[in-house]
Structure formats: C-alpha cells, structure tokens
Design a protein around this motif. Structure first.
Motif, PDB file in Angstrom:
ATOM      1  N   VAL A 102       4.978   8.081   2.438  1.00 39.46           N
ATOM      2  CA  VAL A 102       4.390   7.175   3.438  1.00 39.46           C
ATOM      3  C   VAL A 102       3.270   6.343   2.818  1.00 39.46           C
ATOM      4  CG1 VAL A 102       3.123   7.109   5.630  1.00 39.46           C
ATOM      5  CG2 VAL A 102       5.041   8.667   5.339  1.00 39.46           C
ATOM      6  N   GLU A 103       2.561   6.949   1.873  1.00 40.42           N
ATOM      7  CA  GLU A 103       1.436   6.239   1.240  1.00 40.42           C
ATOM      8  C   GLU A 103       1.932   4.979   0.510  1.00 40.42           C
ATOM      9  OE1 GLU A 103      -1.746   7.236  -2.197  1.00 40.42           O
ATOM     10  OE2 GLU A 103      -0.739   8.941  -1.250  1.00 40.42           O
ATOM     11  N   LEU A 104       3.014   5.135  -0.253  1.00 40.27           N
ATOM     12  CA  LEU A 104       3.555   3.986  -0.984  1.00 40.27           C
ATOM     13  C   LEU A 104       4.140   2.963   0.001  1.00 40.27           C
ATOM     14  CD1 LEU A 104       4.183   2.601  -3.661  1.00 40.27           C
ATOM     15  CD2 LEU A 104       6.317   3.919  -3.788  1.00 40.27           C
ATOM     16  N   ARG A 106       3.124   2.376   3.020  1.00 39.48           N
ATOM     17  CA  ARG A 106       2.002   1.646   3.653  1.00 39.48           C
ATOM     18  C   ARG A 106       1.426   0.605   2.700  1.00 39.48           C
ATOM     19  NH1 ARG A 106      -0.679   6.647   6.496  1.00 39.48           N
ATOM     20  NH2 ARG A 106       0.615   6.710   8.348  1.00 39.48           N
ATOM     21  N   ALA A 107       1.294   0.995   1.419  1.00 42.57           N
ATOM     22  CA  ALA A 107       0.760   0.048   0.430  1.00 42.57           C
ATOM     23  C   ALA A 107       1.684  -1.162   0.330  1.00 42.57           C
ATOM     24  CB  ALA A 107       0.622   0.731  -0.928  1.00 42.57           C
ATOM     25  N   ALA A 108       3.003  -0.911   0.349  1.00 40.28           N
ATOM     26  CA  ALA A 108       3.968  -2.015   0.264  1.00 40.28           C
ATOM     27  C   ALA A 108       3.860  -2.893   1.511  1.00 40.28           C
ATOM     28  CB  ALA A 108       5.382  -1.463   0.113  1.00 40.28           C
ATOM     29  N   TYR A 109       3.673  -2.275   2.669  1.00 39.23           N
ATOM     30  CA  TYR A 109       3.541  -3.050   3.911  1.00 39.23           C
ATOM     31  C   TYR A 109       2.312  -3.970   3.839  1.00 39.23           C
ATOM     32  CZ  TYR A 109       2.623  -4.237   8.750  1.00 39.23           C
ATOM     33  OH  TYR A 109       2.366  -4.942   9.892  1.00 39.23           O
ATOM     34  N   ARG A 110       1.197  -3.394   3.375  1.00 40.36           N
ATOM     35  CA  ARG A 110      -0.039  -4.200   3.296  1.00 40.36           C
ATOM     36  C   ARG A 110       0.138  -5.379   2.330  1.00 40.36           C
ATOM     37  NH1 ARG A 110      -2.530   0.905   3.684  1.00 40.36           N
ATOM     38  NH2 ARG A 110      -2.614   1.077   1.425  1.00 40.36           N
ATOM     39  N   LYS A 111       0.791  -5.109   1.197  1.00 38.37           N
ATOM     40  CA  LYS A 111       1.033  -6.187   0.228  1.00 38.37           C
ATOM     41  C   LYS A 111       1.928  -7.253   0.838  1.00 38.37           C
ATOM     42  CE  LYS A 111      -1.060  -5.564  -3.577  1.00 38.37           C
ATOM     43  NZ  LYS A 111      -2.158  -6.447  -3.845  1.00 38.37           N
ATOM     44  N   ALA A 112       2.993  -6.799   1.497  1.00 32.90           N
ATOM     45  CA  ALA A 112       3.939  -7.751   2.076  1.00 32.90           C
ATOM     46  C   ALA A 112       3.239  -8.636   3.092  1.00 32.90           C
ATOM     47  CB  ALA A 112       5.101  -6.994   2.724  1.00 32.90           C
ATOM     48  N   LEU A 113       2.341  -8.039   3.857  1.00 37.07           N
ATOM     49  CA  LEU A 113       1.600  -8.817   4.854  1.00 37.07           C
ATOM     50  C   LEU A 113       0.688  -9.838   4.164  1.00 37.07           C
ATOM     51  CD1 LEU A 113       1.269  -9.114   7.868  1.00 37.07           C
ATOM     52  CD2 LEU A 113      -0.481  -7.325   7.807  1.00 37.07           C
ATOM     53  N   TRP A 284      12.189   4.067  -5.725  1.00 31.70           N
ATOM     54  CA  TRP A 284      10.937   3.333  -5.483  1.00 31.70           C
ATOM     55  C   TRP A 284      10.339   2.748  -6.768  1.00 31.70           C
ATOM     56  CZ3 TRP A 284      11.759   8.541  -4.630  1.00 31.70           C
ATOM     57  CH2 TRP A 284      11.249   9.403  -5.614  1.00 31.70           C
ATOM     58  N   THR A 285      11.032   2.916  -7.912  1.00 27.97           N
ATOM     59  CA  THR A 285      10.435   2.498  -9.195  1.00 27.97           C
ATOM     60  C   THR A 285       9.932   1.051  -9.162  1.00 27.97           C
ATOM     61  OG1 THR A 285      11.820   4.024 -10.424  1.00 27.97           O
ATOM     62  CG2 THR A 285      10.920   2.176 -11.661  1.00 27.97           C
ATOM     63  N   ALA A 286      10.733   0.155  -8.595  1.00 27.93           N
ATOM     64  CA  ALA A 286      10.387  -1.274  -8.677  1.00 27.93           C
ATOM     65  C   ALA A 286       9.224  -1.669  -7.762  1.00 27.93           C
ATOM     66  CB  ALA A 286      11.620  -2.116  -8.324  1.00 27.93           C
ATOM     67  N   VAL A 287       8.790  -0.737  -6.873  1.00 27.56           N
ATOM     68  CA  VAL A 287       7.642  -1.098  -6.021  1.00 27.56           C
ATOM     69  C   VAL A 287       6.452  -0.173  -6.271  1.00 27.56           C
ATOM     70  CG1 VAL A 287       9.152  -1.996  -4.179  1.00 27.56           C
ATOM     71  CG2 VAL A 287       8.364   0.376  -4.063  1.00 27.56           C
ATOM     72  N   GLU A 288       6.606   0.716  -7.255  1.00 28.27           N
ATOM     73  CA  GLU A 288       5.555   1.717  -7.487  1.00 28.27           C
ATOM     74  C   GLU A 288       4.208   1.074  -7.789  1.00 28.27           C
ATOM     75  OE1 GLU A 288       6.958   4.548 -10.309  1.00 28.27           O
ATOM     76  OE2 GLU A 288       6.147   6.177  -9.100  1.00 28.27           O
ATOM     77  N   HIS A 289       4.232  -0.082  -8.510  1.00 28.82           N
ATOM     78  CA  HIS A 289       2.971  -0.758  -8.873  1.00 28.82           C
ATOM     79  C   HIS A 289       2.183  -1.190  -7.637  1.00 28.82           C
ATOM     80  CE1 HIS A 289       5.914  -3.931  -8.201  1.00 28.82           C
ATOM     81  NE2 HIS A 289       4.914  -4.766  -8.024  1.00 28.82           N
ATOM     82  N   LEU A 290       2.841  -1.378  -6.519  1.00 31.34           N
ATOM     83  CA  LEU A 290       2.137  -1.833  -5.312  1.00 31.34           C
ATOM     84  C   LEU A 290       1.186  -0.754  -4.795  1.00 31.34           C
ATOM     85  CD1 LEU A 290       5.092  -3.557  -3.423  1.00 31.34           C
ATOM     86  CD2 LEU A 290       3.387  -4.609  -4.907  1.00 31.34           C
ATOM     87  N   GLY A 291       1.521   0.493  -5.092  1.00 30.18           N
ATOM     88  CA  GLY A 291       0.664   1.601  -4.663  1.00 30.18           C
ATOM     89  C   GLY A 291      -0.555   1.755  -5.541  1.00 30.18           C
ATOM     90  N   ALA A 292      -0.516   1.148  -6.735  1.00 29.15           N
ATOM     91  CA  ALA A 292      -1.604   1.320  -7.694  1.00 29.15           C
ATOM     92  C   ALA A 292      -2.632   0.219  -7.578  1.00 29.15           C
ATOM     93  CB  ALA A 292      -1.041   1.332  -9.110  1.00 29.15           C
ATOM     94  N   SER A 293      -2.311  -0.858  -6.869  1.00 29.18           N
ATOM     95  CA  SER A 293      -3.244  -1.999  -6.853  1.00 29.18           C
ATOM     96  C   SER A 293      -4.014  -2.052  -5.546  1.00 29.18           C
ATOM     97  CB  SER A 293      -2.478  -3.307  -7.068  1.00 29.18           C
ATOM     98  OG  SER A 293      -1.414  -3.375  -6.160  1.00 29.18           O
TER      99      SER A 293
END
Ligand code: SF4
Length: 293
Positions: A102-104, A106-113, A284-293
């Motif tokens: 869920v954490e990743l 949510r991070a992807a959702y915030r980035k997408a927004l 999730w490999t291709a979106v993992e970086h979104l959780g780190a930023s």
C-alpha cells in the motif's frame, strides 16, 4: 534481433484466381507484438486458449489510471476542467493491481496526481480536441487498421486546420524526437486520422508526464507511407507464419522466440522456453523509484 522472415510470401497476397485475400485486421500494438517477438505474438493472438499470463504490472496500472483520469478530465464541461477535479478523477478510476504494498501504491498515486496537476496547467480547458481516446481506422491494400489514440488535437497548420496525434507516456525514462519519429503506432494513427477527419495529420507528439516534456516529430507523406509499408510487411509475415502452421509447420518454428531484454517484462515468460531462463522483474519494479522520492 527479430528473425529473418520469408519475403517470398508477399506475392501470395493474391489468392485463388488472383482474388485479393482478406485484409489483415490489426492494431498497432498487435503488429508491434510480432515485431518484438513472434512467439509472444503467437501466445497473445494465435494460441487458443491463450497461455496463462503472469501477474499484472504496476506500471500498466499506473499508466491506465493516468490515461483514464485525463480522458475523464476532457469529459467534464470546460468550466469544470480545473486542477481541483483531479484527485476525484484519479481516485475514482485508480487501478490498484501490481504494487508491492500500500505504501508504494500511495506514493505512485501522489506522483501521478503531481504529474496530472502540472500537465493540466499546460492545457487550455476551452480547447476541445478532435478526439479523446478516439478509435481511428483505415484500410490499405493489406491492412484493416484500427487503433485508439490517446488524444487527437485540432491545430492550425500553414494550409488550414490540421490534426495532431498526442500520446501520453508515464514511464521512467524521458523521450526524445527520435522516439516520436520511430513510433510506428503514432505514424499509423496519423495515417488513419487523416482519413477519418479528412484533414492533414503529420505531427505526432509524445507527452511525458513525469518530466513534463513533449517529444515531437513532423512526418511527411513519404515517411507515413514508409511506416504503412513496414506495417504491411509485418502483416504479411504474420499471415505467412499462420499459413505455414496451417500447412503443418511446427508452430514453434513459424513463430520463433526472440530472447532479449524484453523477456524479463514479458507476460508469457513462465511458459516460454526462452523466457524461463531470464530473471523475472517484480510486477512493481518499474515504479519502485516512485516510493524512494
Ligand atoms: S519470454 Fe522473451 S522470447 Fe519468450 S515470448 Fe516473451 S519476449 Fe518472446
């Protein structure tokens, strides 16, 4: 490299008594699947039942969510096309599949927004595109082509109104003019849009939302015709492979594997003899970086 194919099959397009054979019904992604890997094409479009696919990819979920939010943004009346509409639009059609946790997600959702807010700030809400997620179709001597363009804009050209193909991208890497120039899908959309809207369509654009950049290519009639010819050649190769199987050729031979970097991302990696030897990517490999930023 894609395998060498039997160009001798081309004259066989004229069938019994010189009658033309049926047109090859396709989308750009169907043609692209064969160009990337004939075996993957077979698993996707020929084998029935189709072999089981791997789990859904988070990057596909993210891309679909952003595309749908933009489609629904344009479905609003112009006065409601405001940044404040975006969280609801994105939330209501958010695709949850493929994320590690869920954490990743949510991070992807915030980035997408963030991407969407920055992107719609560049758009004129009053401007109505010619089409949003619009299916365009055209026939050639070989193809009955159809495909869904993300957006087709109406813009003034030197000799009157023109159509412009817009494709949204949400992948990690930025894109440049070479990507826009080389995209067969964009060229085929442009070719079909010219016929559907009866106006010139030469300009194709890749809108990369994560970086806010736009990669542009202006096709000529010749470069569009070249892409159509290549698409026809691919269709002829596919039809030749299908005919060979019908005539008794081993399907594995007619639709050879094309091992390479795509295998790690292939839905059929587990059933394919070449893919089974390649290290799998996590969904999730291709979106993992979104959780780190
Ligand atoms: S795993 Fe590789 S070789 Fe096998 S079908 Fe997929 S892309 Fe082709």
């Amino acid at each position: 490299m894609p395998p060498t194919r039997n160009r001798a099959a081309v004259p066989e397009q004229l069938g019994f008594a010189g009658m033309p054979e049926k047109l090859f019904v396709c989308t750009p992604s169907k043609l692209g699947a064969f160009t990337d890997c004939p075996r993957r094409y077979r698993y996707s479009y020929v084998d029935r039942p189709s072999p089981p696919k791997g789990p859904p990819w988070a990057h596909n979920s993210l891309g679909a969510s952003v595309h749908t939010a933009l489609k629904n943004w344009y479905a609003l009346p112009p006065e409601r096309r405001l940044p404040e509409a975006l969280p609801t639009l994105l939330k209501s059609t958010w695709v949850r599949e493929g994320y590690r946790d869920v954490e990743l997600e949510r991070a992807a959702y915030r980035k997408a927004l963030d991407w969407l807010e920055a992107y719609v700030a560049t758009l004129d809400p009053e401007e109505e595109p010619l089409g949003v997620e619009r299916v365009v179709a055209a026939k050639t001597a070989v193809l009955a082509l159809n495909g869904r363009a993300d957006r087709i804009d109406a813009r003034p050209g030197p000799d009157g109104p023109e159509a412009v193909i817009v494709d949204y991208k949400t992948g990690r890497s930025g894109l440049d003019a070479d990507d826009a120039r080389g995209s067969q899908a964009l060229a085929l959309y442009a070719y079909a849009a010219q016929r559907v809207f009866r106006r010139p369509c030469h300009r194709v654009e890749l809108h990369h939302l994560p970086t806010g950049t736009v990669a542009v290519h202006e096709h000529t009639d010749e470069s569009l015709a070249r892409q159509v010819r290549r698409a026809e050649e691919t269709a002829q190769d596919i039809m030749a492979a299908e005919k060979a199987v019908a005539a008794g050729t081993d399907p594995d031979e007619a639709f050879p594997v094309n091992p390479g970097s795509l295998c790690g991302w292939c839905d059929f990696r587990k059933v394919c003899p070449a893919g089974a030897t390649v290290a799998a990517k996590e969904p999730w490999t291709a979106v993992e970086h979104l959780g780190a930023s």
